[in-house]
Design a protein around this motif. Structure first.
Motif, short mmCIF file in Angstrom:
data_model
loop_
_atom_site.label_atom_id
_atom_site.label_comp_id
_atom_site.label_asym_id
_atom_site.label_seq_id
_atom_site.Cartn_x
_atom_site.Cartn_y
_atom_site.Cartn_z
N ARG A 65 64.36 62.03 -24.60
CA ARG A 65 64.04 60.95 -25.10
C ARG A 65 62.26 61.12 -25.45
O ARG A 65 61.75 61.78 -24.95
N ALA A 66 62.00 60.94 -26.77
CA ALA A 66 60.61 60.96 -27.12
C ALA A 66 59.66 59.69 -26.53
O ALA A 66 60.10 58.80 -26.34
N VAL A 67 58.73 60.20 -26.22
CA VAL A 67 57.94 59.08 -25.57
C VAL A 67 57.23 58.43 -26.56
O VAL A 67 56.55 58.95 -27.60
N PRO A 68 57.46 56.96 -26.64
CA PRO A 68 56.77 56.25 -27.64
C PRO A 68 55.25 56.60 -27.68
O PRO A 68 54.56 56.78 -26.92
N SER A 69 54.53 56.45 -29.03
CA SER A 69 53.18 56.58 -29.07
C SER A 69 52.45 55.26 -28.96
O SER A 69 53.09 54.17 -29.18
N ALA A 70 51.31 55.25 -28.33
CA ALA A 70 50.49 54.04 -28.20
C ALA A 70 49.85 54.04 -29.53
O ALA A 70 49.13 55.05 -30.04
N ILE A 71 49.78 53.02 -30.33
CA ILE A 71 49.29 52.92 -31.77
C ILE A 71 48.50 51.64 -31.73
O ILE A 71 48.74 50.52 -31.14
N VAL A 72 47.15 51.82 -32.17
CA VAL A 72 46.40 50.70 -32.21
C VAL A 72 45.52 50.89 -33.84
O VAL A 72 45.18 51.65 -34.11
N CYS A 73 45.55 49.33 -34.37
CA CYS A 73 45.05 49.24 -35.44
C CYS A 73 43.84 48.42 -35.28
O CYS A 73 43.79 47.39 -34.68
N GLY A 118 50.03 52.54 -43.29
CA GLY A 118 49.39 52.35 -44.53
C GLY A 118 49.55 50.68 -45.05
O GLY A 118 48.71 50.12 -45.15
N GLY A 119 50.67 50.24 -44.61
CA GLY A 119 50.93 48.81 -45.06
C GLY A 119 50.12 47.73 -44.09
O GLY A 119 49.62 46.94 -44.38
N LEU A 120 50.05 48.11 -42.78
CA LEU A 120 49.23 47.55 -41.64
C LEU A 120 47.73 47.68 -42.03
O LEU A 120 47.41 46.83 -42.05
N LEU A 121 47.21 48.84 -42.47
CA LEU A 121 46.00 48.85 -42.96
C LEU A 121 45.56 47.96 -43.94
O LEU A 121 44.58 47.15 -44.41
N LEU A 122 46.46 48.13 -45.42
CA LEU A 122 46.41 47.33 -46.40
C LEU A 122 46.29 45.76 -46.12
O LEU A 122 45.61 45.11 -46.68
N GLU A 123 47.25 45.22 -45.29
CA GLU A 123 47.24 43.80 -44.90
C GLU A 123 45.82 43.44 -44.06
O GLU A 123 45.29 42.49 -44.47
N ARG A 124 45.32 44.37 -43.20
CA ARG A 124 43.82 44.20 -42.79
C ARG A 124 42.86 44.14 -43.88
O ARG A 124 41.96 43.36 -43.79
N LEU A 125 43.11 45.01 -44.79
CA LEU A 125 41.97 45.15 -45.65
C LEU A 125 41.92 43.92 -46.63
O LEU A 125 41.09 43.21 -47.06
N ALA A 126 43.16 43.53 -47.02
CA ALA A 126 43.49 42.31 -47.93
C ALA A 126 42.87 40.99 -47.09
O ALA A 126 42.14 40.23 -47.78
#
Length: 196
Positions: free
Chosen positions: A9-17, A114-122
């Motif tokens: 199993r792949a270890v889930p990545s830690a993702i921070v925006c 990309g969607g997450l970043l675009l929402e933060r920009l908007a």
């Protein structure tokens, strides 16, 4: 039927925006330099070498506006810039118009960054009184056109470029509060140790 191997199993990545700060300059530079030829062409609307990309990274950290990034396991892998446009933009302030730009490294695309970043920009643009957020990309950048359309932007082809205009509503107490809370969290996260 064989049972799954738990070690496979792949270890889930830690993702921070989060919002980017001056202390993120090295991560911003490293991110831009990791962009492959196609990603550079999509982001900068031209083929740029390492020296030009590094110079952009340096200017980006000083330019009026805001930057947000997605960190995966501590490394900056996607970045968005929000810059003022128009007469106010020339003075370094946000007015009714702003421009956004995104760059996501190969291997980290199609993961929602990309969607997450675009929402933060908007939301950041909206909270600063921006009424229209502009996004430009090359016509073959279907991912960017789809992201802009998903947020309700009008996408048109002009002068060999795709241009999207996202009309923004006025800020609300909730949108201002949410950005304030996110900003405090972003500042705290920026203080944590991370990779380049």
């Amino acid at each position: 039927m064989p049972s799954p191997d738990p070690t496979s199993r792949a270890v889930p990545s830690a993702i921070v925006c989060r919002r980017l700060w001056p202390g993120d300059a090295a991560a911003v530079r490293a991110h831009f330099l990791r962009l492959d030829r196609d990603a550079r062409a999509s982001r900068f609307m031209a083929a740029l070498g390492d020296a030009a990309v590094a110079a952009h990274a340096e200017r980006a950290m000083r330019a009026p506006g805001l930057m947000f990034g997605v960190f995966v396991d501590g490394a900056l892998r996607a970045l968005a810039e929000l810059r003022p446009l128009g007469r106010e933009g020339l003075a370094g302030r946000f007015g009714s118009l702003a421009e956004g730009a995104l760059a996501v490294e190969r291997g980290f695309r199609r993961a929602g960054h990309g969607g997450l970043l675009l929402e933060r920009l908007a939301e950041a643009a909206r909270n600063r009184g921006v009424r229209e957020l502009h996004l430009r990309c090359l016509p073959m950048n279907g991912a960017m056109r789809r992201l802009a359309a998903r947020l309700g932007a009008e996408v048109a082809l002009r002068d060999g470029e795709s241009e999207a205009a996202l009309r923004l509503t006025r800020p609300t107490v909730l949108s201002l509060w949410r950005e304030g809370v996110e900003g405090l969290l972003d500042l705290g996260l920026a203080a944590l140790p991370r990779a380049a």
